[in-house]
Design a protein around this motif. Sequence first.
Motif, PDB file in Angstrom:
ATOM      1  N   CYS A   7     -71.576  29.683   1.973  1.00  0.00           N
ATOM      2  CA  CYS A   7     -72.761  28.847   2.124  1.00  0.00           C
ATOM      3  C   CYS A   7     -73.772  29.560   3.027  1.00  0.00           C
ATOM      4  CB  CYS A   7     -72.386  27.494   2.725  1.00  0.00           C
ATOM      5  SG  CYS A   7     -73.809  26.424   3.058  1.00  0.00           S
ATOM      6  N   ASP A  17     -69.383  22.956  -8.749  1.00  0.00           N
ATOM      7  CA  ASP A  17     -69.293  21.503  -8.790  1.00  0.00           C
ATOM      8  C   ASP A  17     -69.594  21.013 -10.209  1.00  0.00           C
ATOM      9  OD1 ASP A  17     -69.179  18.817  -8.022  1.00  0.00           O
ATOM     10  OD2 ASP A  17     -71.331  18.747  -7.634  1.00  0.00           O
ATOM     11  N   THR A  20     -72.632  18.389 -10.700  1.00  0.00           N
ATOM     12  CA  THR A  20     -74.033  18.819 -10.617  1.00  0.00           C
ATOM     13  C   THR A  20     -74.312  20.090 -11.408  1.00  0.00           C
ATOM     14  OG1 THR A  20     -73.612  20.117  -8.608  1.00  0.00           O
ATOM     15  CG2 THR A  20     -74.228  17.801  -8.322  1.00  0.00           C
ATOM     16  N   LYS A  22     -73.774  23.016 -10.223  1.00  0.00           N
ATOM     17  CA  LYS A  22     -74.262  23.990  -9.256  1.00  0.00           C
ATOM     18  C   LYS A  22     -73.135  24.464  -8.336  1.00  0.00           C
ATOM     19  CE  LYS A  22     -78.955  22.068  -9.150  1.00  0.00           C
ATOM     20  NZ  LYS A  22     -80.062  21.562  -8.308  1.00  0.00           N
ATOM     21  N   ALA A  24     -71.557  24.520  -4.897  1.00  0.00           N
ATOM     22  CA  ALA A  24     -71.683  23.488  -3.863  1.00  0.00           C
ATOM     23  C   ALA A  24     -70.884  23.843  -2.622  1.00  0.00           C
ATOM     24  CB  ALA A  24     -71.223  22.139  -4.411  1.00  0.00           C
ATOM     25  N   ARG A  29     -72.931  20.238   2.065  1.00  0.00           N
ATOM     26  CA  ARG A  29     -73.456  19.725   0.787  1.00  0.00           C
ATOM     27  C   ARG A  29     -74.664  20.512   0.276  1.00  0.00           C
ATOM     28  NH1 ARG A  29     -72.791  13.117   1.103  1.00  0.00           N
ATOM     29  NH2 ARG A  29     -70.581  13.144   1.679  1.00  0.00           N
ATOM     30  N   THR A  30     -74.763  21.762   0.674  1.00  0.00           N
ATOM     31  CA  THR A  30     -75.790  22.629   0.108  1.00  0.00           C
ATOM     32  C   THR A  30     -75.481  22.884  -1.365  1.00  0.00           C
ATOM     33  OG1 THR A  30     -76.254  23.717   2.219  1.00  0.00           O
ATOM     34  CG2 THR A  30     -76.811  24.942   0.225  1.00  0.00           C
ATOM     35  N   ARG A  31     -76.501  22.907  -2.202  1.00  0.00           N
ATOM     36  CA  ARG A  31     -76.344  23.181  -3.629  1.00  0.00           C
ATOM     37  C   ARG A  31     -77.185  24.395  -4.003  1.00  0.00           C
ATOM     38  NH1 ARG A  31     -73.078  19.901  -2.583  1.00  0.00           N
ATOM     39  NH2 ARG A  31     -72.557  17.937  -3.633  1.00  0.00           N
ATOM     40  N   ASP A  33     -78.450  26.729  -7.380  1.00  0.00           N
ATOM     41  CA  ASP A  33     -78.569  26.802  -8.828  1.00  0.00           C
ATOM     42  C   ASP A  33     -78.055  28.163  -9.296  1.00  0.00           C
ATOM     43  OD1 ASP A  33     -79.330  26.941 -11.501  1.00  0.00           O
ATOM     44  OD2 ASP A  33     -81.109  25.719 -11.165  1.00  0.00           O
TER      45      ASP A  33
END
Length: 341
Positions: A7, A17, A20, A22, A24, A29-31, A33
């Motif tokens: 992260c 994930d 989503t 994406k 994760a 909880r950073t996402r 793309d």
Amino acid sequence: MVLHYKCPHCGSDMIYDADTGKLACPSCRTRLDIEEMDVPREPAGEATETVTWHCNNCGADLMALPETAATTCSFCGAGVVIAERVTGDQSPHYVIPFTVSKEEAIKAFKKWCRNGLLTPKGFMTADRIKSITGIYVPFWLYDLNSRARVNATATKVRTYTSGDYLYTETSYYDVYRELDLHYVKVPVDASVKMDDRFMDRLEPYQYSGLKEFKPPYLAGYLAEKYQFTDAELLDRAKNKIRSYIESAIGSSLSGYTTVTRMSEDIETRNVKSHYVLLPVWLVVYDYDNFEHNFVMNGQTGKVVGKPPLSYGKIAAWFGGIAAGVFLAMKFLSLAMGGGFL
């Protein structure tokens, strides 16, 4: 080389994930793309030997089997991708990412268990899931072209009356058909470990979900690289479309009273094949001191496996059918002037 996805904000290990689509971070909880990530594709040679890889997260040294493309560290649980197995000549062309999360898979499996009318009551509660593992299984998708040439003799029979006579007129035909058939994305699994019958029954996958392969899709899941080449599995792909070819030939010969095929020549060639990874949940269910294995389509949630059967329910089911048939026969006998014995 081992790929970890950290992260950028808190440094925790990121995973793919399914909810989503994406990458994760479970901590902050950073996402991210995946489609916008710059993922280098380094050239790589054949990676066929067992390798030792170093976990950058906890420092452990672990072994990976020749077919392993992605795994998790046994000590810290970090998801890693073995770069040599998914780059260069080893790189898949496409991937269908998981769209069914682990929680959704458990829920769907429990629902499936409850629908087993002939399974033991204890199995139907689905509360003995021993493990559930997400794995990307290697497949080849074939685009096939089949040319079929058929020679046959056929008849058309016409019956008519004239005066007091009934006539039957039979016309004979020499029939030739030449068909040019195309089949796209015929799937064949390229894994030694997976049961081919189970993999076939997991179909269909929705190929609109195919994405260009990028290693981050594998983060947090297991993955295998192919153990059979597309050339080695071509015959199996041909066998999978054989019934469709037969159906097409049969349709082209419709309209006759009888058809006798005299000769048939079918030539199928591989136009193009794609190496893809498809998502599968492996479910191990512990019931009656025995492990039952099931697989689930990680995109659609379809479950395949052989659940245990309740012999008591089977006996009751057949007994109910026998009783129903007996009563039906009695009522029929009564309606026809008979009576109950």
